[in-house]
Design a protein around this motif. Structure first.
Motif, PDB file in Angstrom:
ATOM      1  N   ALA A  39       1.883   6.333  -7.169  1.00 63.47           N
ATOM      2  CA  ALA A  39       0.790   7.218  -7.580  1.00 63.47           C
ATOM      3  C   ALA A  39       1.147   8.690  -7.383  1.00 63.47           C
ATOM      4  CB  ALA A  39      -0.485   6.887  -6.805  1.00 63.47           C
ATOM      5  N   GLY A  40       1.977   8.974  -6.392  1.00 72.75           N
ATOM      6  CA  GLY A  40       2.378  10.350  -6.118  1.00 72.75           C
ATOM      7  C   GLY A  40       3.536  10.831  -6.973  1.00 72.75           C
ATOM      8  N   GLU A  77      10.239  10.846 -10.027  1.00 71.95           N
ATOM      9  CA  GLU A  77      11.127  11.819  -9.376  1.00 71.95           C
ATOM     10  C   GLU A  77      12.478  11.199  -9.040  1.00 71.95           C
ATOM     11  OE1 GLU A  77      12.689  15.275  -7.943  1.00 71.95           O
ATOM     12  OE2 GLU A  77      10.881  14.996  -9.143  1.00 71.95           O
ATOM     13  N   GLU A  78      12.474   9.980  -8.523  1.00 72.58           N
ATOM     14  CA  GLU A  78      13.729   9.308  -8.172  1.00 72.58           C
ATOM     15  C   GLU A  78      14.560   8.989  -9.410  1.00 72.58           C
ATOM     16  OE1 GLU A  78      15.153   8.676  -5.174  1.00 72.58           O
ATOM     17  OE2 GLU A  78      13.515   9.835  -4.318  1.00 72.58           O
ATOM     18  N   LEU A  79      13.899   8.687 -10.527  1.00 75.32           N
ATOM     19  CA  LEU A  79      14.615   8.328 -11.751  1.00 75.32           C
ATOM     20  C   LEU A  79      15.016   9.549 -12.590  1.00 75.32           C
ATOM     21  CD1 LEU A  79      12.588   5.192 -12.881  1.00 75.32           C
ATOM     22  CD2 LEU A  79      14.803   5.271 -11.729  1.00 75.32           C
ATOM     23  N   ALA A  85       0.839  -1.202   0.000  1.00 72.69           N
ATOM     24  CA  ALA A  85       0.000   0.000   0.000  1.00 72.69           C
ATOM     25  C   ALA A  85       0.877   1.257   0.000  1.00 72.69           C
ATOM     26  CB  ALA A  85      -0.936  -0.008   1.203  1.00 72.69           C
ATOM     27  N   ALA A  86       1.942   1.252   0.790  1.00 75.43           N
ATOM     28  CA  ALA A  86       2.862   2.396   0.818  1.00 75.43           C
ATOM     29  C   ALA A  86       3.545   2.567  -0.536  1.00 75.43           C
ATOM     30  CB  ALA A  86       3.897   2.209   1.925  1.00 75.43           C
TER      31      ALA A  86
END
Length: 71
Positions: free
Chosen positions: A54-55, A60-62, A47-48
């Protein structure tokens, strides 16, 4: 045994929890969420992960990853 249903816990949760460690919660095939080959998350961490995806967290990390240029 699976932490959720006491069935055979074939997998351990691979969700990173810091210091190079993972959750390691034992999970059966029913409760394991395979997010990549041989990479499983328990219900709570899945779920996390879904919320992170989804956020826009993955994008962003890539964003700063530089592709390897082969020889």
């Amino acid at each position: 045994h699976c932490a959720d249903c006491m069935d055979v816990g074939d997998n351990l949760c691979d969700y990173p929890v810091g210091n190079g460690k993972t959750c390691d919660r034992p999970i059966c095939e029913t409760h394991a969420h395979e997010i990549a080959p041989n990479l499983h998350y328990c219900d709570g961490h899945y779920a996390a992960w879904r919320e992170f995806v989804a956020g826009g967290g993955v994008a962003e990390e890539l964003r700063t990853v530089v592709a390897f240029k082969g020889a």
